[in-house]
Design an enzyme around this catalytic site. Structure first.
Site, PDB file in Angstrom:
ATOM      1  N   GLU A 405      -6.960   9.542   0.957  1.00  0.00           N
ATOM      2  CA  GLU A 405      -6.821  10.370   2.151  1.00  0.00           C
ATOM      3  C   GLU A 405      -6.851   9.550   3.434  1.00  0.00           C
ATOM      4  OE1 GLU A 405      -8.438  11.089  -0.530  1.00  0.00           O
ATOM      5  OE2 GLU A 405      -7.783  13.091  -1.125  1.00  0.00           O
ATOM      6  N   HIS A 472     -15.058  22.302  -3.986  1.00  0.00           N
ATOM      7  CA  HIS A 472     -13.724  22.902  -3.886  1.00  0.00           C
ATOM      8  C   HIS A 472     -13.799  24.229  -3.135  1.00  0.00           C
ATOM      9  CE1 HIS A 472     -12.992  20.075  -7.184  1.00  0.00           C
ATOM     10  NE2 HIS A 472     -11.701  20.189  -6.920  1.00  0.00           N
TER      11      HIS A 472
END
Ligand SMILES: Cc1ncc(C[n+]2csc(CCOP(=O)(O)OP(=O)(O)O)c2C)c(N)n1
Length: 666
Positions: A405, A472
């Site tokens: 990322e 998540h």
């Protein structure tokens, strides 16, 4: 030290001499100025000049360089006026960063120099983005990024090299191995024999060179540049050198054995080159004296010029205005901020389809928009938002990324330097934590620091209610709302999602675009077919009410709407913020004025959530309109749990009814 002049003419060699002598003489003058208290401390490049100067000489002037804190030679070799540099170091408003940045932590578009942030490693991935832009435009160019040997221990180094290798990007990664980090010697920094050995692990070529020999550095980088352009590949260079002064001026060198100074003094890059030129008959003593006198004079003149500046006067409006790049006038904007507005030509879409449509139309409208993310190409993304995009727009613009990322966000900034727009998809917003630094320190601050914008949208599939556990399901918006320079949007309806997506992409600033995963397929609504924007920073009144206000966004909008439907006896004013940064304070004030009682509702945990900020603002600005304390209805101050029962209990929604009753009882 032996020099091989190859086909360099006497004039070229003379020009090289001037290029390497100048930063040395400037720093010698700076040392005097520091002792006189006339300049702030900086990180010395004395002893390492051959690397910065040689590298810059080997590149074309319009190829981006990502220098670090010891690279004065990059700035001088790119011919930045010294008076401007002095103003920068003095913190003058006429300096390159308007007094906002220190020493070499600034960039300049005109000179194709990208300013570093103190964290060092993030520079490397920006070079990836710039080279990607060159590659997409089929330009015969490279970018070059510097790192110290200390910086090679950062994850950013690994990520940037890996991306450059996987994407076949023409980037030169240049390690200046000067033996020490701040005080840390190399044997406490890494275990490999030579750092250049790491190149092979990334699948790229590399070479180790004498970083004190100007002609070696120049010749190597010129050849490497040709290699990178021809083969469309990155290359790693390890240049051996030594830091002849402390980490920064004032920090001393006690931890360095004096024998090392004696050794490296003999390898001084300026003196050795000068001696070579004298020996080769390119220079004689008189010429050396004349050039030194000329530079002394120039430095004094430039210093004098630099001093002719007004003292710093803080202008709050100007400071605030420079945090964001100006936003061009929007094209087709739909104002749906009043309740019940449904434009003609709308049809029913799910939230996920509206986001997809906004992105799709943006790809059609904006040729320079590049999408990047894990599994977004052939697979269509974890939530299938980009399904079909690869076939339509091609793999240059729809890019699967390695699992990194930070580097991809850095590359997005690099694309921005070259005028591209990008959208980076976080597979789940939880994973943004490993790209956090690039967002909050690089993308967010760059416009304020040196006027460069970061034209990047980060898509953030977010939120819980799907039984996906602590990594998540998080609500991560508050991490970013605290950072000036970012914009944070969080639509709750399909119409808003499409319009805000288009607005975010058209906005030249970094925008974090939150998408609630549980709403993707559960929420449908009217969405116009046309290409339109919804204004960032404008809230939407979902319904007007008189008993109490619920100010919310994302899933909160649907929780309170459902509550209102089940409790028709309670007249609730529901405000959907849609943008969390900037906030629509006028809409908040208007809602408070209508009811005098407020709940700020969000799925994020209570402490440090944006509800606290809004509640504080209301208390400060609307106190006389309040009939009760402002309540915050938020999720528990725990990580978000996996089990459905635990998750339900975690969620703010579990406490909404009780809060409404409590507020109504005032
Ligand atoms: C992420 C991060 N951690 C720590 C520091 C503090 N720091 C500044 S420079 C430096 C040493 C860097 O060493 P190296 O990369 O070899 O470059 P050099 O200063 O030797 O040129 C350290 C630890 C920092 N700037 N950024």
């Amino acid at each position: 030290m032996t020099f091989d002049r190859k086909d360099l003419s006497n004039d070229q060699l003379l020009a090289f001499y001037r290029s390497i002598l100048y930063p040395r003489m400037i720093e010698e003058k700076m040392l005097i100025l520091l002792r006189q208290g006339k300049i702030s401390k900086w990180f010395s490049g004395i002893g390492q000049e051959a690397i910065a100067v040689g590298a810059t000489l080997a590149l074309q002037p319009d190829e981006w360089i990502m220098p670090l804190h010891r690279n004065l030679g990059v700035f001088t070799t790119r011919n930045m006026p010294l008076s401007g540099l002095f103003r920068q170091w003095q913190g003058a408003q006429e300096g390159y960063s308007k007094g906002r940045e220190r020493s070499f932590h600034f960039g300049n578009r005109e000179h194709h120099i990208c300013g570093m942030i103190s964290h060092l490693g993030p520079q490397l991935a920006i070079a990836d983005g710039v080279s990607l832009a060159y590659k997409l435009r089929q330009e015969q160019k490279v970018s070059l990024a510097f790192t110290g040997e200390g910086g090679t221990s950062e994850g950013d180094f690994h990520e940037a090299l890996n991306v450059a290798a996987v994407w076949d990007l023409p980037v030169i990664f240049l390690i200046e191995n000067n033996g020490y980090g701040l005080s840390t010697p190399t044997d406490e920094q890494y275990r490999c024999i030579s750092l250049v050995d790491k190149a092979r692990g990334y699948g790229m070529e590399g070479v180790q060179i004498d970083g004190n020999n100007l002609l070696t550095v120049y010749d190597t980088i010129r050849g490497v540049r040709d290699y990178c352009i021809k083969n469309k590949k990155p290359f790693l260079i390890e240049a051996q050198t030594f830091r002849m002064r402390g980490h920064e001026e004032a920090s001393g060198t006690k931890y360095v054995p004096s024998s090392l100074f004696d050794l490296w003094e003999k390898k001084d890059p300026v003196k050795n080159f000068e001696a070579f030129l004298v020996q080769a008959g390119v220079l004689d003593e008189a010429a050396v004296t004349a050039i030194r006198d000329e530079f002394r004079h120039t430095i004094e003149t430039e210093l004098e010029l630099a001093g002719q500046v007004a003292p710093v006067v803080a202008d709050t409006q100007a400071e605030i205005a420079d945090v964001y790049a100006p936003v061009p006038a929007a094209g087709n904007t739909i104002d749906n901020s009043a309740p019940g507005f449904v434009p003609e030509g709308s049809r029913e879409l799910r939230l996920i389809d509206a986001i997809k449509e906004g992105l799709h139309q943006s790809m059609q409208q904006q040729e320079k928009l590049v999408l990047m993310g894990q599994d977004i190409a052939g697979y269509g993304g974890a939530f299938k938002i980009t399904d079909g995009f690869l076939a339509e727009f091609g793999k240059d613009r729809v890019r699967n990324t390695p699992l990194c990322e930070s580097a991809i966000l850095g590359a997005a900034l690099g694309l921005s330097l070259e005028g591209f727009k990008s959208m980076v998809e976080m597979q789940f917003s939880d994973f943004v934590s490993v790209g956090f630094n690039q967002i909050v320190n690089n993308l967010a601050k760059i416009h304020y620091r040196w006027g460069q914008n970061a034209d990047v949208v980060v898509r953030m599939p977010s939120g819980g209610g799907v039984g996906a556990g602590p990594f998540h399901s998080q609500s991560t918006e508050a991490w970013f709302v605290h950072t000036p320079g970012l914009k944070v949007v969080y639509p709750s309806t399909p119409m808003d999602a499409k319009g805000l997506m288009i607005a975010a992409i058209n906005d030249p600033n970094p925008v974090l675009f939150f998408e609630h995963k549980a709403l993707y397929r559960s929420i449908s609504g009217a969405v116009p077919e046309e290409y339109y924007e919804i204004e960032i920073g404008k809230a939407r009144l979902v319904q007007e009410g008189s008993d109490l206000s619920v100010i919310t966004y994302g899933s909160g909008v649907h929780w309170v709407t459902e509550y209102a439907e089940l409790h028709p006896g309670v007249s609730i004013d529901i405000l959907d913020l849609r943008s969390l940064l900037p906030l629509d304070y006028e809409a908040i004030r208007a809602s408070v004025e209508r009811t005098g009682k407020v709940i700020v509702l969000h799925e994020d945990s209570l402490t440090g959530g944006i509800g606290g900020e809004i509640a504080a603002w209301i208390a400060e600005h609307c106190f006389d309109k309040l009939d009760a304390p402002v309540l915050r209805c938020a999720s528990l101050d725990t990580p978000i749990p996996f089990s459905i029962e635990l998750e339900k209990n975690y969620m703010a929604n579990a406490r909404l009814g009780g809060m409404v009753d409590r507020l109504l009882s005032y």
